[in-house]
Design a protein around this motif. Sequence first.
Motif, PDB file in Angstrom:
ATOM      1  N   ALA A   1       7.409   8.465   6.090  1.00 32.45           N
ATOM      2  CA  ALA A   1       6.575   9.683   6.115  1.00 32.45           C
ATOM      3  C   ALA A   1       5.170   9.391   6.620  1.00 32.45           C
ATOM      4  O   ALA A   1       4.555   8.411   6.211  1.00 32.45           O
ATOM      5  CB  ALA A   1       6.493  10.279   4.708  1.00 32.45           C
ATOM      6  N   ASN A   2       4.663  10.217   7.520  1.00 32.04           N
ATOM      7  CA  ASN A   2       3.246  10.084   7.871  1.00 32.04           C
ATOM      8  C   ASN A   2       2.486  11.410   7.761  1.00 32.04           C
ATOM      9  O   ASN A   2       1.310  11.469   8.059  1.00 32.04           O
ATOM     10  CB  ASN A   2       3.050   9.428   9.248  1.00 32.04           C
ATOM     11  N   GLY A   3       3.163  12.445   7.294  1.00 34.86           N
ATOM     12  CA  GLY A   3       2.488  13.721   7.031  1.00 34.86           C
ATOM     13  C   GLY A   3       2.532  14.002   5.534  1.00 34.86           C
ATOM     14  O   GLY A   3       2.276  13.114   4.731  1.00 34.86           O
ATOM     15  N   ASP A   4       2.832  15.256   5.174  1.00 36.43           N
ATOM     16  CA  ASP A   4       2.963  15.656   3.766  1.00 36.43           C
ATOM     17  C   ASP A   4       4.449  15.772   3.440  1.00 36.43           C
ATOM     18  O   ASP A   4       5.101  16.749   3.823  1.00 36.43           O
ATOM     19  CB  ASP A   4       2.280  17.015   3.535  1.00 36.43           C
TER      20      ASP A   4
ATOM     21  N   HIS B   1       0.610  12.919   0.860  1.00 35.96           N
ATOM     22  CA  HIS B   1      -0.388  13.627   1.659  1.00 35.96           C
ATOM     23  C   HIS B   1      -0.891  12.690   2.753  1.00 35.96           C
ATOM     24  O   HIS B   1      -1.348  11.582   2.463  1.00 35.96           O
ATOM     25  CB  HIS B   1      -1.542  14.063   0.748  1.00 35.96           C
ATOM     26  N   LYS B   2      -0.757  13.121   3.995  1.00 34.93           N
ATOM     27  CA  LYS B   2      -1.100  12.300   5.165  1.00 34.93           C
ATOM     28  C   LYS B   2      -0.484  10.906   5.064  1.00 34.93           C
ATOM     29  O   LYS B   2      -1.152   9.892   5.313  1.00 34.93           O
ATOM     30  CB  LYS B   2      -2.635  12.191   5.307  1.00 34.93           C
ATOM     31  N   GLY B   3       0.763  10.865   4.661  1.00 35.30           N
ATOM     32  CA  GLY B   3       1.492   9.595   4.576  1.00 35.30           C
ATOM     33  C   GLY B   3       1.243   8.801   3.308  1.00 35.30           C
ATOM     34  O   GLY B   3       1.930   7.813   3.040  1.00 35.30           O
ATOM     35  N   LYS B   4       0.280   9.229   2.477  1.00 36.79           N
ATOM     36  CA  LYS B   4      -0.031   8.487   1.242  1.00 36.79           C
ATOM     37  C   LYS B   4       0.736   9.083   0.060  1.00 36.79           C
ATOM     38  O   LYS B   4       0.642  10.296  -0.203  1.00 36.79           O
ATOM     39  CB  LYS B   4      -1.549   8.569   0.976  1.00 36.79           C
ATOM     40  N   LEU B   5       1.485   8.237  -0.652  1.00 37.07           N
ATOM     41  CA  LEU B   5       2.259   8.700  -1.804  1.00 37.07           C
ATOM     42  C   LEU B   5       1.312   9.154  -2.920  1.00 37.07           C
ATOM     43  O   LEU B   5       0.381   8.440  -3.273  1.00 37.07           O
ATOM     44  CB  LEU B   5       3.166   7.554  -2.291  1.00 37.07           C
ATOM     45  N   MET B   6       1.549  10.354  -3.461  1.00 35.46           N
ATOM     46  CA  MET B   6       0.651  10.939  -4.460  1.00 35.46           C
ATOM     47  C   MET B   6       1.205  10.812  -5.887  1.00 35.46           C
ATOM     48  O   MET B   6       0.567  11.277  -6.840  1.00 35.46           O
ATOM     49  CB  MET B   6       0.415  12.423  -4.155  1.00 35.46           C
ATOM     50  N   VAL B   7       2.397  10.263  -6.031  1.00 35.55           N
ATOM     51  CA  VAL B   7       3.031  10.156  -7.362  1.00 35.55           C
ATOM     52  C   VAL B   7       3.555   8.732  -7.569  1.00 35.55           C
ATOM     53  O   VAL B   7       3.650   7.952  -6.615  1.00 35.55           O
ATOM     54  CB  VAL B   7       4.206  11.157  -7.502  1.00 35.55           C
ATOM     55  N   THR B   8       3.930   8.427  -8.805  1.00 34.28           N
ATOM     56  CA  THR B   8       4.455   7.079  -9.112  1.00 34.28           C
ATOM     57  C   THR B   8       5.976   7.025  -8.885  1.00 34.28           C
ATOM     58  O   THR B   8       6.644   8.061  -8.820  1.00 34.28           O
ATOM     59  CB  THR B   8       4.194   6.736 -10.587  1.00 34.28           C
ATOM     60  N   GLU B   9       6.506   5.805  -8.841  1.00 34.92           N
ATOM     61  CA  GLU B   9       7.967   5.645  -8.734  1.00 34.92           C
ATOM     62  C   GLU B   9       8.646   6.196  -9.979  1.00 34.92           C
ATOM     63  O   GLU B   9       9.737   6.758  -9.913  1.00 34.92           O
ATOM     64  CB  GLU B   9       8.329   4.169  -8.539  1.00 34.92           C
ATOM     65  N   GLU B  10       7.987   6.034 -11.114  1.00 37.78           N
ATOM     66  CA  GLU B  10       8.531   6.557 -12.374  1.00 37.78           C
ATOM     67  C   GLU B  10       8.690   8.085 -12.286  1.00 37.78           C
ATOM     68  O   GLU B  10       9.690   8.650 -12.728  1.00 37.78           O
ATOM     69  CB  GLU B  10       7.580   6.198 -13.527  1.00 37.78           C
ATOM     70  N   TYR B  11       7.699   8.750 -11.673  1.00 33.12           N
ATOM     71  CA  TYR B  11       7.776  10.206 -11.515  1.00 33.12           C
ATOM     72  C   TYR B  11       8.941  10.587 -10.600  1.00 33.12           C
ATOM     73  O   TYR B  11       9.669  11.548 -10.875  1.00 33.12           O
ATOM     74  CB  TYR B  11       6.452  10.762 -10.960  1.00 33.12           C
TER      75      TYR B  11
END
Lengths: 258, 258
Positions: free
Chosen positions: B92-95, B156-166
Motif C-alpha cells: 500500500a502507498n495510499g490510504d 494513511h499515505k502508505g503508513k500503517l495507522m493501527v497495530t498488528e494486534e488490532y
Amino acid sequence: MDRNAEFRRSKAQFLGKADLSRKGSVDEDVVDIVQLLNTRDQFFTTSSCSGRILLLDGGVNGFEVQKQNCCWLLVTHKPCIKDDVIAALKKANGDAILKFEPFVLHVQCRQLKDAQLLHSAAVDSGFRNSGITVGKKGKTMMAVRSTHSLEVPLSHKGKLMVTEEYIDFLLNIANQKMEENKKRIERFYNCLQHALERETVTHSHPKIKEKNNSSYTRKKKGNPEKACGKCMTEENDEEPEHDDDDPGISINIFPEEY
Amino acid sequence: MDRNAEFRRSKAQFLGKADLSRKGSVDEDVVDIVQLLNTRDQFFTTSSCSGRILLLDGGVNGFEVQKQNCCWLLVTHKPCIKDDVIAALKKANGDAILKFEPFVLHVQCRQLKDAQLLHSAAVDSGFRNSGITVGKKGKTMMAVRSTHSLEVPLSHKGKLMVTEEYIDFLLNIANQKMEENKKRIERFYNCLQHALERETVTHSHPKIKEKNNSSYTRKKKGNPEKACGKCMTEENDEEPEHDDDDPGISINIFPEEY
C-alpha cells in the motif's frame, strides 16, 4: 373506500401522530425534503435521519450488537472532534464501534409511478442503494439509502484497541463523509424539486411540456453545481460500491433497457 | 413482441454472454441460488457476489476511493488471516481500507409480483436493505442487499495507522461476519425454494393450497434451523440497522398495513 381516499386517510393519521424517535423531531438538514414530500398528495414520509456519527458500546462480539439495547455513547449529526470520542469511550465496557451512517429516508407512495419518480431522483443524486418495496396489499414504500458508510471497531471488552492519533485520522474521514452526505442531500432536494415541477407541468399543461424542458436546461447551465442531471455521472464515478459497476462481481453488462 | 416473449429473449441473450467479472465465474456459495432462479421462467440473475473481505489501496482521502481504479491488495471469499493482510499492506502507498462486503445479488424479474416474492424472501432471511427498481419502460430489478458490513481505514499515505494486534482483532470480526453472511445465504436459499414451491402449487392446483401449507408447517417443525419463517424474527433482533426500528430515527410507527 377507493385507493386514493385510503391513502389520504393513512397519511392524515400518520402525520397526525407524535414523533416517536429518541430525538422527537426531524433532523435540520432534511426538514426541507420532508416538507416538500409531505405537501404533495402522492407522498408522506415515515422516517428519516440526515446522517450521523455514532459511537455504540455493544456486546463483546462485533456483529451481535443490538442497536436498541446497546448503549449509545455518542451521537451527532454534525462534524465530530477527537476529544468528544475519547471522553465517550471512557464509558465503554464492551466492544465500542464508531459508525458513520448516511442519510436515510422512508416514504410511503400512493402509486408505483410515484415511487419510481422518487427512486430515480435518489439514484441520480448518489443514493444508489435506494429501493422500492411493494407489500402484498399494495402498500408502496421507497427507501433512500446510500452506500457511503463507515463501521470501525475501536475497543474490545472495554480496552481501547487503537491510538488517539488513529481516532483523529478516523474522525477526519467520518467528517468528510458527513460533508459529502450533506451535498448529496442538497442534490437530492434539487433533483426532487425539478422532477416534481416537471411532473406537475406535464400533467396540468401537456402542451407546454417542451417549453418547460428547455427552460430547465437553461437553469442547469446557469448553475451547474445545483443541477440534477450533471451531478449524477460525477457521483457514480467517485463512489466505491459493491454493485453492478464493480468488476469483481460476477456480471454481464445488460445491452439495452426495455 | 409481447412482454413475456421479450423477457424470454432478454434472458436468453443475457445468459448466453460471457461472464465479464474479474473472477469470470459465479461464487461457489451462491451457485445454488443463481441456478434456482435461472431455471425459473420469471427470473434471471444479472450479477452476484457471495460476500468478501477486501483490502483496497485508495487515494489519499478516505471517501474518494474509486474502486475500479484503485488497487485491490487482497480479496477473499473465505475467512482471512492476519499474515495475509500484513503482507498485502506492505504494497500500500495510499490510504488502505479493509472492508467486509456481504452477499449482493441482482435479479431481473418478469413482473412486479415476481420481484415482490423475491424481495419478501430476501427480507425474511435478514437481507433488510433489499429493494426493487422499476425502469421507465417497465424493466423490473430486485437487488438483495444486507446492512451487515465493515469499513475500516488502516493506513494513511502508505503508513500503517493501527497495530498488528488490532488487525487480528478486526479480522476476527470480519470472519464472524463472513460466517453469519453464509448462514443468511443458506436461509435465503431455503426461503426462496419454499416460496417458489408454494407459488407453483398455488398456481397449478389451487384446491390443494391448504394441504400444501400444512405440509410446510410440519417440515418447519421437523427442521427448525432450516425453516424460513422462524429465522426472520431472530434476525431482525440481532441486526444493528439504520432503519425503521431504530429509535434514533425520526419516525412514527405505522398502525396498519394495507
